[in-house]
Write a protein that holds these residues in place. Structure first.
Motif, PDB file in Angstrom:
ATOM      1  N   TYR A  18      -6.266  -5.363  -4.271  1.00  0.00           N
ATOM      2  CA  TYR A  18      -5.753  -4.223  -3.844  1.00  0.00           C
ATOM      3  C   TYR A  18      -4.838  -4.696  -2.471  1.00  0.00           C
ATOM      4  CZ  TYR A  18      -4.576  -0.100  -1.153  1.00  0.00           C
ATOM      5  OH  TYR A  18      -3.912   0.990  -0.451  1.00  0.00           O
ATOM      6  N   VAL A  19      -3.408  -4.544  -2.639  1.00  0.00           N
ATOM      7  CA  VAL A  19      -2.585  -4.927  -1.439  1.00  0.00           C
ATOM      8  C   VAL A  19      -1.992  -3.675  -0.987  1.00  0.00           C
ATOM      9  CG1 VAL A  19      -0.582  -6.345  -0.737  1.00  0.00           C
ATOM     10  CG2 VAL A  19      -2.085  -7.187  -2.390  1.00  0.00           C
ATOM     11  N   PRO A  20      -2.205  -3.491   0.250  1.00  0.00           N
ATOM     12  CA  PRO A  20      -1.807  -2.118   0.927  1.00  0.00           C
ATOM     13  C   PRO A  20      -0.269  -2.174   0.915  1.00  0.00           C
ATOM     14  CG  PRO A  20      -3.286  -3.227   2.529  1.00  0.00           C
ATOM     15  CD  PRO A  20      -3.337  -3.938   1.251  1.00  0.00           C
ATOM     16  N   ASP A  21       0.398  -3.386   1.529  1.00  0.00           N
ATOM     17  CA  ASP A  21       1.620  -3.454   2.063  1.00  0.00           C
ATOM     18  C   ASP A  21       1.818  -4.900   2.145  1.00  0.00           C
ATOM     19  OD1 ASP A  21       0.593  -3.786   4.639  1.00  0.00           O
ATOM     20  OD2 ASP A  21       1.247  -1.665   5.131  1.00  0.00           O
ATOM     21  N   MET A  22       3.191  -5.401   2.255  1.00  0.00           N
ATOM     22  CA  MET A  22       3.568  -6.899   2.776  1.00  0.00           C
ATOM     23  C   MET A  22       2.957  -7.275   4.111  1.00  0.00           C
ATOM     24  SD  MET A  22       4.647  -8.734   0.435  1.00  0.00           S
ATOM     25  CE  MET A  22       4.997 -10.095   1.253  1.00  0.00           C
ATOM     26  N   ASP A  23       2.802  -6.387   5.193  1.00  0.00           N
ATOM     27  CA  ASP A  23       2.262  -6.692   6.232  1.00  0.00           C
ATOM     28  C   ASP A  23       0.841  -7.126   6.232  1.00  0.00           C
ATOM     29  OD1 ASP A  23       4.638  -6.107   7.886  1.00  0.00           O
ATOM     30  OD2 ASP A  23       3.916  -4.068   8.255  1.00  0.00           O
ATOM     31  N   HIS A  24       0.099  -6.604   5.277  1.00  0.00           N
ATOM     32  CA  HIS A  24      -1.225  -7.216   5.048  1.00  0.00           C
ATOM     33  C   HIS A  24      -1.349  -8.644   4.549  1.00  0.00           C
ATOM     34  CE1 HIS A  24      -5.430  -7.042   3.787  1.00  0.00           C
ATOM     35  NE2 HIS A  24      -4.832  -7.702   2.544  1.00  0.00           N
TER      36      HIS A  24
END
Length: 108
Positions: A18-24
């Protein structure tokens, strides 16, 4: 996180379901490498977020606002998104060295 020596480059491969967004993703690499001197590597081909196996295999997977950017760098591997960066490390000092970020026994 995997550390890979390819030719004259030291790369890091990171996989997550699970990747919430690129900042993560960027924060994971920055924290693990303890710097921001690395470059994300684009895969040879891209896929759409909604067609990726992590999304298809999840019961719910909210699409990140920056999914277009994310999919420029992500590949899917089973239930995981996978990202690759090329670090600024000197490949000549990379093989079995103590200079690996956080040493070889680091746990994230």
């Amino acid at each position: 996180m995997w550390r890979i020596l390819i030719g004259e480059g030291v790369y890091y491969l990171y996989a997550e379901d699970y990747v919430p967004d690129m900042d993560h993703v960027k924060s994971i690499f920055k924290k693990y490498l303890e710097n921001d001197r690395w470059e994300l590597v684009k895969p040879k081909s891209t896929i759409k977020f909604e067609n990726s196996t992590p999304v298809k295999s999840a019961i719910t997977y909210p699409e990140p606002d920056d999914s277009d950017e994310m999919m420029l760098y992500a590949i899917d591997s089973g239930p995981d998104f996978v990202f690759l960066v090329r670090s600024s490390e000197d490949a000549h000092n990379a093989q079995f060295s103590d200079s690996a970020p956080r040493g070889f026994n680091a746990v994230t």
